[in-house]
Design a protein around this motif. Structure first.
Motif, mmCIF file in Angstrom:
data_model
loop_
_atom_site.group_PDB
_atom_site.id
_atom_site.type_symbol
_atom_site.label_atom_id
_atom_site.label_comp_id
_atom_site.label_asym_id
_atom_site.label_seq_id
_atom_site.Cartn_x
_atom_site.Cartn_y
_atom_site.Cartn_z
ATOM 1 N N VAL A 83 39.403 28.939 41.564
ATOM 2 C CA VAL A 83 38.670 30.071 42.139
ATOM 3 C C VAL A 83 39.465 31.342 41.902
ATOM 4 O O VAL A 83 40.696 31.351 42.023
ATOM 5 C CB VAL A 83 38.459 29.865 43.660
ATOM 6 C CG1 VAL A 83 37.875 31.119 44.306
ATOM 7 C CG2 VAL A 83 37.559 28.660 43.921
ATOM 8 N N LYS A 84 38.779 32.424 41.556
ATOM 9 C CA LYS A 84 39.451 33.716 41.452
ATOM 10 C C LYS A 84 39.056 34.579 42.639
ATOM 11 O O LYS A 84 37.908 34.597 43.081
ATOM 12 C CB LYS A 84 39.116 34.423 40.131
ATOM 13 C CG LYS A 84 37.680 34.881 39.991
ATOM 14 C CD LYS A 84 37.477 35.647 38.675
ATOM 15 C CE LYS A 84 36.026 36.093 38.507
ATOM 16 N NZ LYS A 84 35.794 36.819 37.243
ATOM 17 N N ILE A 85 40.049 35.279 43.178
ATOM 18 C CA ILE A 85 39.856 36.223 44.263
ATOM 19 C C ILE A 85 39.998 37.617 43.665
ATOM 20 O O ILE A 85 41.019 37.928 43.036
ATOM 21 C CB ILE A 85 40.910 36.027 45.373
ATOM 22 C CG1 ILE A 85 40.909 34.578 45.873
ATOM 23 C CG2 ILE A 85 40.678 37.007 46.506
ATOM 24 C CD1 ILE A 85 39.620 34.129 46.502
ATOM 25 N N SER A 86 38.983 38.448 43.827
ATOM 26 C CA SER A 86 39.017 39.757 43.177
ATOM 27 C C SER A 86 38.451 40.839 44.087
ATOM 28 O O SER A 86 37.772 40.560 45.083
ATOM 29 C CB SER A 86 38.231 39.718 41.865
ATOM 30 O OG SER A 86 36.857 39.451 42.099
ATOM 31 N N LYS A 87 38.771 42.097 43.733
ATOM 32 C CA LYS A 87 38.245 43.269 44.416
ATOM 33 C C LYS A 87 37.776 44.254 43.351
ATOM 34 O O LYS A 87 38.193 44.161 42.194
ATOM 35 C CB LYS A 87 39.314 43.912 45.301
ATOM 36 C CG LYS A 87 39.814 43.007 46.427
ATOM 37 C CD LYS A 87 40.986 43.610 47.165
ATOM 38 C CE LYS A 87 40.581 44.790 48.014
ATOM 39 N NZ LYS A 87 39.828 44.382 49.223
ATOM 40 N N LYS B 127 35.701 48.609 38.479
ATOM 41 C CA LYS B 127 36.232 47.572 37.602
ATOM 42 C C LYS B 127 36.815 46.437 38.441
ATOM 43 O O LYS B 127 37.425 46.663 39.483
ATOM 44 C CB LYS B 127 37.317 48.161 36.696
ATOM 45 C CG LYS B 127 37.930 47.185 35.700
ATOM 46 C CD LYS B 127 38.959 47.895 34.832
ATOM 47 C CE LYS B 127 39.683 46.927 33.899
ATOM 48 N NZ LYS B 127 38.754 46.267 32.963
ATOM 49 N N GLU B 128 36.609 45.217 37.984
ATOM 50 C CA GLU B 128 37.148 44.071 38.699
ATOM 51 C C GLU B 128 38.669 44.034 38.573
ATOM 52 O O GLU B 128 39.223 44.169 37.490
ATOM 53 C CB GLU B 128 36.560 42.767 38.142
ATOM 54 C CG GLU B 128 37.098 41.526 38.850
ATOM 55 C CD GLU B 128 36.673 40.226 38.189
ATOM 56 O OE1 GLU B 128 36.175 39.335 38.902
ATOM 57 O OE2 GLU B 128 36.859 40.100 36.965
ATOM 58 N N GLN B 129 39.344 43.826 39.714
ATOM 59 C CA GLN B 129 40.788 43.587 39.719
ATOM 60 C C GLN B 129 41.028 42.216 40.345
ATOM 61 O O GLN B 129 40.785 42.015 41.534
ATOM 62 C CB GLN B 129 41.525 44.656 40.515
ATOM 63 C CG GLN B 129 43.015 44.377 40.707
ATOM 64 C CD GLN B 129 43.761 44.352 39.388
ATOM 65 O OE1 GLN B 129 43.773 45.330 38.659
ATOM 66 N NE2 GLN B 129 44.381 43.209 39.066
ATOM 67 N N MET C 178 41.783 37.730 32.089
ATOM 68 C CA MET C 178 43.206 38.036 31.969
ATOM 69 C C MET C 178 43.417 39.545 31.943
ATOM 70 O O MET C 178 44.348 40.075 32.574
ATOM 71 C CB MET C 178 43.784 37.384 30.714
ATOM 72 C CG MET C 178 43.874 35.867 30.798
ATOM 73 S SD MET C 178 44.235 35.066 29.203
ATOM 74 C CE MET C 178 45.949 35.521 28.967
ATOM 75 N N ALA C 179 42.558 40.239 31.239
ATOM 76 C CA ALA C 179 42.638 41.704 31.189
ATOM 77 C C ALA C 179 42.433 42.305 32.576
ATOM 78 O O ALA C 179 43.137 43.240 32.977
ATOM 79 C CB ALA C 179 41.598 42.247 30.206
ATOM 80 N N ASN C 180 41.478 41.754 33.329
ATOM 81 C CA ASN C 180 41.215 42.247 34.678
ATOM 82 C C ASN C 180 42.348 41.909 35.640
ATOM 83 O O ASN C 180 42.532 42.582 36.656
ATOM 84 C CB ASN C 180 39.909 41.663 35.217
ATOM 85 C CG ASN C 180 38.689 42.183 34.486
ATOM 86 O OD1 ASN C 180 38.753 43.228 33.842
ATOM 87 N ND2 ASN C 180 37.583 41.464 34.557
ATOM 88 N N TYR C 181 43.095 40.872 35.327
ATOM 89 C CA TYR C 181 44.211 40.475 36.189
ATOM 90 C C TYR C 181 45.387 41.444 36.042
ATOM 91 O O TYR C 181 46.054 41.770 37.024
ATOM 92 C CB TYR C 181 44.643 39.052 35.820
ATOM 93 C CG TYR C 181 45.510 38.356 36.842
ATOM 94 C CD1 TYR C 181 45.523 38.743 38.177
ATOM 95 C CD2 TYR C 181 46.324 37.297 36.471
ATOM 96 C CE1 TYR C 181 46.312 38.082 39.109
ATOM 97 C CE2 TYR C 181 47.118 36.638 37.393
ATOM 98 C CZ TYR C 181 47.106 37.038 38.714
ATOM 99 O OH TYR C 181 47.902 36.390 39.633
#
Length: 236
Positions: A65-69, A75-77, A191-194
């Motif tokens: 699972v990815k947790i994002s804001k 843009k997704e982080q 990966m770019a958004n991370y």
């Protein structure tokens, strides 16, 4: 998403995978499992969204699972990538009016166990040690978030990407005769958004690392860290 149960999903003693429950006896674990709900999600499904009310602890039995804001620019982080044995939604255990402050998406097919705040209150009252374990996990997550913020503060994309690869190596790496093999949990865009760069930058920098002999790419899903000390030198 669909409901399931311990029998159909083979979740027997699934709570034992979770560090905050791992020290409990089998009898105590069975009591916890009897309280849990169980759901299956497909890759790409949303498990919870930012701003919605939540009183649930989500435990990952299988999958990732990815947790994002969302940033101010929309843009997704990505903040955390969680896998089997991890959990999220822990802040809802401290307040009945807590709102979810992130989005959670399945990045593979996922089996989830859930516990409500009411059930967790009962569990913690019976096993106070769980509170300490829970605080340890929260402290570690805060440290990881601080590290991510520090990493994103640098303008050097190579440092950001090296930091991410070392984290993946620690969490998902398996020793092989070629080096530390990682089945990548997310795609190039994620990966770019991370790490807060473009997808093109990710691809370009990974190619540079490969040319330097630091890593080896096996398609889009597998990466091998061949020279981990060289990778560490970027973030040292």
């Amino acid at each position: 998403m669909k409901d399931c149960n311990c029998r159909t999903c083979n979740h027997k003693l699934c709570a034992k995978k979770v560090p905050i429950f791992s020290f409990l006896s089998d009898d105590e674990l069975i009591k916890i499992i009897d309280m849990t709900g169980h759901k299956n999600y497909k890759k790409g499904d949303m498990l919870c969204s930012q701003g919605e009310k939540s009183d649930t602890l989500f435990i990952i039995n299988e999958g990732q699972v990815k947790i994002s804001k969302l940033t101010k620019e929309g843009k997704e982080q990505i903040v955390h990538i969680l896998t089997s044995g991890d959990f999220f939604g822990e802040l809802s255990l401290f307040s009945s009016d807590e709102l979810c402050n992130f989005d959670a998406y399945a990045i593979s097919d996922v089996k989830i166990c859930t516990l409500t705040k009411k059930n967790m209150d009962e569990i913690i009252m019976s096993n106070p040690q769980i509170s300490l374990k829970l605080l340890q996990v929260i402290a570690r997550r805060l440290s990881e978030t601080e590290n991510l913020a520090q990493n994103l503060a640098t303008n050097d994309a190579e440092i950001r990407i090296a930091f991410m690869l070392l984290e993946f190596g620690e969490k998902y790496g398996v020793a092989s005769n070629q080096g530390l093999q990682i089945n990548l949990p997310i795609n190039r865009e994620e990966m770019a958004n991370y790490v807060g760069v473009t997808r093109e930058t990710i691809s370009r920098k990974l190619s540079i690392f490969e040319e330097l002999g630091i890593i080896s790419l096996k398609g889009n899903k597998v990466l091998i860290i061949k020279q981990i000390d060289m990778l560490r030198s970027y973030v040292g």
